[in-house]
Design a protein around this motif. Sequence first.
Motif, PDB file in Angstrom:
ATOM      1  N   SER A  69       0.821  -1.211   0.000  1.00 38.30           N
ATOM      2  CA  SER A  69       0.000   0.000   0.000  1.00 38.30           C
ATOM      3  C   SER A  69       0.853   1.258   0.000  1.00 38.30           C
ATOM      4  O   SER A  69       0.509   2.256  -0.660  1.00 38.30           O
ATOM      5  N   TRP A  73       0.684   4.536  -2.281  1.00 37.89           N
ATOM      6  CA  TRP A  73       0.479   5.875  -1.726  1.00 37.89           C
ATOM      7  C   TRP A  73       1.517   6.857  -2.277  1.00 37.89           C
ATOM      8  O   TRP A  73       1.211   8.014  -2.569  1.00 37.89           O
ATOM      9  N   THR A 351      -4.976   1.788  -0.095  1.00 38.14           N
ATOM     10  CA  THR A 351      -4.569   1.730  -1.503  1.00 38.14           C
ATOM     11  C   THR A 351      -4.318   0.292  -1.945  1.00 38.14           C
ATOM     12  O   THR A 351      -4.757  -0.122  -3.023  1.00 38.14           O
ATOM     13  N   GLY A 352      -3.614  -0.469  -1.128  1.00 38.83           N
ATOM     14  CA  GLY A 352      -3.378  -1.863  -1.467  1.00 38.83           C
ATOM     15  C   GLY A 352      -4.668  -2.659  -1.535  1.00 38.83           C
ATOM     16  O   GLY A 352      -4.871  -3.489  -2.431  1.00 38.83           O
TER      17      GLY A 352
END
Length: 383
Positions: A69, A73, A351-352
């Motif tokens: 993630s 980012w 995000t991941g």
Amino acid sequence: MSQRLTCDVVVVGAGMVGAACALYAARGGMDVVLVDRGPVGGGTTGSGEGNLLVSDKEPGPELELALYSLRLWRRLAEELGPAIEFEPKGGVVVASSCEGLTALADFAAGQRAAGVEAEAVAADRLHDLEPHLAPGLAGGMLYSQDCQVMPALAAAHLVRASGARLLTGRTVTEVLRTPQGAVRGVRTAGGDILAPAVVNAAGTWGGELAALAGVHLPVLPRRGFVLVTEPLPRRVRHKVYAADYVADVASDSAALQTSPVVEGTAAGPVLIGASRERIGFDRSFSLPVLRALAAGAIRLFPFLERVRAMRTYLGFRPYLPDHLPAIGPDPRVPGLLHACGHEGAGIGLATGTGQLIARVLSGKAPELDLAPFRPERFEREAV
């Protein structure tokens, strides 16, 4: 007047995780509708500190997701610029005793083997990193990968960048299913939204949404308070916390736990946490908790004793019993995917999570193993 919308995927929940799911699904070529009963970032996201951390995670699936993630980012930070207040400021974890420092060093050694950058900091070097730290600490660890964003701003910008159709003030009252049991959309007071896929990104209410689809997902609220000081010149350079914070994050206890976490912000105020307790959705003010937070912060940074606290806020972290989120397709309901239960790490892991969900939706292999996050892992408990 009710409406009937048709799309490729409905994402339920416009917090940070839902925003990321919408962003990456849309970038994968899907027509996305993002729906929430409140505003963007109106739940846990708006009550968070915006931490993107690897320092508090032990080696395993969550740390792998955090590192994955964080790479995403950083790409978003290059794209969105200062709008999301992305700060790659690093984190400093301090120990007050030699025993605590040894435990911290052992923990960091395992993290390094998993790809974390962790640098031991001797007691006489701590003040080079944080000049206003209390004297007498045994030492610490510098985590240069730790970052921060302003969560409400970041969620809003991810939604905007996604181009998804956003429907706020719409409570989902039913998950629509075909006679064969597969998802065919959701029902809201404003009308049905038809789609062959529904993503449960409802955060603390993820268990309720799962129940609307007829499946068990034991998401519980874990309450936390944050103290906000008056605006100050930057006197706390990193995210700074005591080593026992990691144990509190991993604890299964429902009782109140507090450990000092202090960080500055781009706007000037200092944020002070962290407390954790499972007492349902109780929003009542708790002076003992706030006193404990203030006392812990002053132990780390004595100058805070002379600083005014301007306000406080609370939020509810979406807790699952094994401290891992539910991410991926639910084999019990074809077309239902889950992206919830991240507890206090949802901003950093969003995000991941969104990218993994998007890859599943587009029929591509996810870049991380989703087995540890499978939503049906609690099925035996339900039976």
